[in-house]
Design an enzyme around this catalytic site. Sequence first.
Site, PDB file in Angstrom:
ATOM      1  N   CYS A   1      -2.135  11.023  -3.777  1.00  0.00           N
ATOM      2  CA  CYS A   1      -2.158  10.530  -2.389  1.00  0.00           C
ATOM      3  C   CYS A   1      -2.802  11.528  -1.440  1.00  0.00           C
ATOM      4  O   CYS A   1      -2.566  11.495  -0.236  1.00  0.00           O
ATOM      5  CB  CYS A   1      -0.768  10.172  -1.869  1.00  0.00           C
ATOM      6  SG  CYS A   1      -0.091   8.701  -2.598  1.00  0.00           S
TER       7      CYS A   1
ATOM      8  N   ARG B   1       1.432  10.521  13.847  1.00  0.00           N
ATOM      9  CA  ARG B   1       2.406   9.923  12.932  1.00  0.00           C
ATOM     10  C   ARG B   1       3.372   9.065  13.728  1.00  0.00           C
ATOM     11  O   ARG B   1       3.345   9.031  14.936  1.00  0.00           O
ATOM     12  CB  ARG B   1       3.190  11.028  12.178  1.00  0.00           C
ATOM     13  CG  ARG B   1       2.450  11.655  11.048  1.00  0.00           C
ATOM     14  CD  ARG B   1       2.784  11.173   9.635  1.00  0.00           C
ATOM     15  NE  ARG B   1       3.811  10.168   9.498  1.00  0.00           N
ATOM     16  CZ  ARG B   1       4.990  10.377   8.957  1.00  0.00           C
ATOM     17  NH1 ARG B   1       5.324  11.560   8.521  1.00  0.00           N
ATOM     18  NH2 ARG B   1       5.852   9.385   8.828  1.00  0.00           N
TER      19      ARG B   1
ATOM     20  N   ARG C   1       2.712   5.011  17.800  1.00  0.00           N
ATOM     21  CA  ARG C   1       1.294   5.413  17.841  1.00  0.00           C
ATOM     22  C   ARG C   1       0.572   4.738  18.998  1.00  0.00           C
ATOM     23  O   ARG C   1      -0.258   5.352  19.675  1.00  0.00           O
ATOM     24  CB  ARG C   1       0.602   5.044  16.527  1.00  0.00           C
ATOM     25  CG  ARG C   1       1.195   5.780  15.344  1.00  0.00           C
ATOM     26  CD  ARG C   1       0.366   5.528  14.105  1.00  0.00           C
ATOM     27  NE  ARG C   1       1.186   5.662  12.907  1.00  0.00           N
ATOM     28  CZ  ARG C   1       0.711   5.548  11.682  1.00  0.00           C
ATOM     29  NH1 ARG C   1      -0.560   5.297  11.490  1.00  0.00           N
ATOM     30  NH2 ARG C   1       1.510   5.684  10.644  1.00  0.00           N
TER      31      ARG C   1
ATOM     32  N   LYS D   1       0.816  -1.218   0.000  1.00  0.00           N
ATOM     33  CA  LYS D   1       0.000   0.000   0.000  1.00  0.00           C
ATOM     34  C   LYS D   1       0.847   1.264   0.000  1.00  0.00           C
ATOM     35  O   LYS D   1       0.339   2.344  -0.288  1.00  0.00           O
ATOM     36  CB  LYS D   1      -1.002  -0.009   1.166  1.00  0.00           C
ATOM     37  CG  LYS D   1      -0.479   0.390   2.517  1.00  0.00           C
ATOM     38  CD  LYS D   1      -1.664   0.615   3.438  1.00  0.00           C
ATOM     39  CE  LYS D   1      -1.181   0.863   4.855  1.00  0.00           C
ATOM     40  NZ  LYS D   1      -2.299   1.100   5.755  1.00  0.00           N
ATOM     41  N   ASP D   2       2.123   1.158   0.295  1.00  0.00           N
ATOM     42  CA  ASP D   2       3.020   2.312   0.232  1.00  0.00           C
ATOM     43  C   ASP D   2       3.678   2.461  -1.138  1.00  0.00           C
ATOM     44  O   ASP D   2       4.425   3.411  -1.366  1.00  0.00           O
ATOM     45  CB  ASP D   2       4.126   2.186   1.291  1.00  0.00           C
ATOM     46  CG  ASP D   2       3.576   2.180   2.712  1.00  0.00           C
ATOM     47  OD1 ASP D   2       2.491   2.761   2.919  1.00  0.00           O
ATOM     48  OD2 ASP D   2       4.221   1.590   3.602  1.00  0.00           O
TER      49      ASP D   2
ATOM     50  N   ARG E   1      -8.250   8.585   4.392  1.00  0.00           N
ATOM     51  CA  ARG E   1      -9.309   7.600   4.203  1.00  0.00           C
ATOM     52  C   ARG E   1      -9.943   7.204   5.535  1.00  0.00           C
ATOM     53  O   ARG E   1     -11.164   7.169   5.677  1.00  0.00           O
ATOM     54  CB  ARG E   1      -8.708   6.363   3.515  1.00  0.00           C
ATOM     55  CG  ARG E   1      -9.622   5.157   3.422  1.00  0.00           C
ATOM     56  CD  ARG E   1      -8.833   3.936   2.941  1.00  0.00           C
ATOM     57  NE  ARG E   1      -7.736   3.609   3.847  1.00  0.00           N
ATOM     58  CZ  ARG E   1      -7.852   2.850   4.929  1.00  0.00           C
ATOM     59  NH1 ARG E   1      -9.002   2.317   5.241  1.00  0.00           N
ATOM     60  NH2 ARG E   1      -6.823   2.631   5.711  1.00  0.00           N
ATOM     61  N   ARG E   2      -9.100   6.897   6.524  1.00  0.00           N
ATOM     62  CA  ARG E   2      -9.650   6.522   7.824  1.00  0.00           C
ATOM     63  C   ARG E   2     -10.373   7.698   8.464  1.00  0.00           C
ATOM     64  O   ARG E   2     -11.456   7.546   9.040  1.00  0.00           O
ATOM     65  CB  ARG E   2      -8.523   6.036   8.749  1.00  0.00           C
ATOM     66  CG  ARG E   2      -7.976   4.680   8.340  1.00  0.00           C
ATOM     67  CD  ARG E   2      -6.770   4.262   9.166  1.00  0.00           C
ATOM     68  NE  ARG E   2      -6.220   2.986   8.702  1.00  0.00           N
ATOM     69  CZ  ARG E   2      -4.941   2.646   8.775  1.00  0.00           C
ATOM     70  NH1 ARG E   2      -4.056   3.476   9.308  1.00  0.00           N
ATOM     71  NH2 ARG E   2      -4.528   1.485   8.327  1.00  0.00           N
TER      72      ARG E   2
HETATM   73  N1  PBG Z   1       0.661   3.683   6.079  1.00  0.00           N
HETATM   74  C1  PBG Z   1       1.735   3.041   6.770  1.00  0.00           C
HETATM   75  C2  PBG Z   1       1.651   1.553   6.709  1.00  0.00           C
HETATM   76  N2  PBG Z   1       2.039   0.901   5.597  1.00  0.00           N
HETATM   77  C3  PBG Z   1       1.838  -0.439   5.821  1.00  0.00           C
HETATM   78  C4  PBG Z   1       1.336  -0.616   7.087  1.00  0.00           C
HETATM   79  C5  PBG Z   1       1.054  -1.930   7.684  1.00  0.00           C
HETATM   80  C6  PBG Z   1      -0.079  -2.715   7.132  1.00  0.00           C
HETATM   81  C7  PBG Z   1      -0.047  -3.179   5.729  1.00  0.00           C
HETATM   82  O1  PBG Z   1       0.882  -3.917   5.313  1.00  0.00           O
HETATM   83  O2  PBG Z   1      -0.985  -2.861   5.005  1.00  0.00           O
HETATM   84  C8  PBG Z   1       1.199   0.657   7.684  1.00  0.00           C
HETATM   85  C9  PBG Z   1       0.733   0.970   9.027  1.00  0.00           C
HETATM   86  C10 PBG Z   1      -0.764   1.142   9.174  1.00  0.00           C
HETATM   87  O3  PBG Z   1      -1.442   1.593   8.247  1.00  0.00           O
HETATM   88  O4  PBG Z   1      -1.273   0.858  10.252  1.00  0.00           O
END
Ligand code: PBG
Length: 307
Positions: free
Chosen positions: A241, A147, A153, A81-82, A129-130
């Site tokens: 993004c 962050r 966190r 997702k990154d 999104r969240r």
């Molecule tokens: N945005 C940061 C990120 N990138 C991947 C993960 C971990 C979960 C994954 O592999 O999707 C996270 C942390 C999160 O969103 O809690």
Amino acid sequence: MKIVKVGTRRSGLAKTQTMQLINELEKRNPDVKFETVEIVTKGDQIVNVQLSKVGGKGLFVKEIEEALKNGEIDMAVHSLKDVPSELPPGFELAAVPVREDMRDAFLSNNKVAFKDLPSGSIVGTSSLRRSAQLKELRDDITVNWVRGNIDTRIKKMESGEYDAIILAAAGLKRMGWSDTIVTEYFDPVEFIPAIAQGALGVEIREGDIEMRNILSTIHDDETSTTTSAERAFLKRMDGSCQVPIGGYAEYVDGELYLTGLIMNEEGTEKFLVRKSADDPIELGNLVADEMEKIGAKEIIDRINENK
Ligand SMILES: NCc1[nH]cc(CCC(=O)O)c1CC(=O)O
């Protein structure tokens, strides 16, 4: 013995998921030795700013691609997702291993359920999104930016800075923390996950057949297909993004479905589209077409004009 250098970010989660992946690779490639190389990315260095404001895609991958290019590493393990929906020339995604839990997890002090959070509670997230989905579900709570790595966190929540936070279930499960720490999981139908959440992607130099062969042993066709549909949708809708966007694809009775979500930041406008098709790229485009037809692109244009 062949030595393969595997690049990873240096956060606890990144290192853990890279180690877990290397374990799988070692089992299937007994004649290869894998070594990890830690790389600090821009996204790791900038920890005091809301990520969507830093600008630039691929904050967590650029330095890693540099290391691939100059031969410091031979493959890189990313949270998919990154990874931007389009890779720069010279690189390819050689493997997408089987997906972890794609859901978002809700964590709260004293394990208060989301629906029982008192009015005025503060929920921490770093995701547009969240945030948009939270505001839509509970317009009586405050969403504040948080962050840092997931352990940071969690500590911030436990110290009382936040009443609750939302994190990807996958990261918590990979760290082995989910059983003790999670209050509840959001149903992906009601709270749409991030594109490719829970999946990993292994990036290599384009055309590196040796790495391709090694990685073919851990590739998962179903995860590859579902995340391809999600990423095709993302590629069409949001290059910046900076848009609250989500989506998840799944097989139901052998049919491939994709649900896409676009919202405004305030959580007052919501576009949700679900469609089915055989080809994942076609499916991503089909959901994007429908989004455009019903006006979701206007939200995106508005966001892009204001930045
Ligand atoms: N945005 C940061 C990120 N990138 C991947 C993960 C971990 C979960 C994954 O592999 O999707 C996270 C942390 C999160 O969103 O809690």
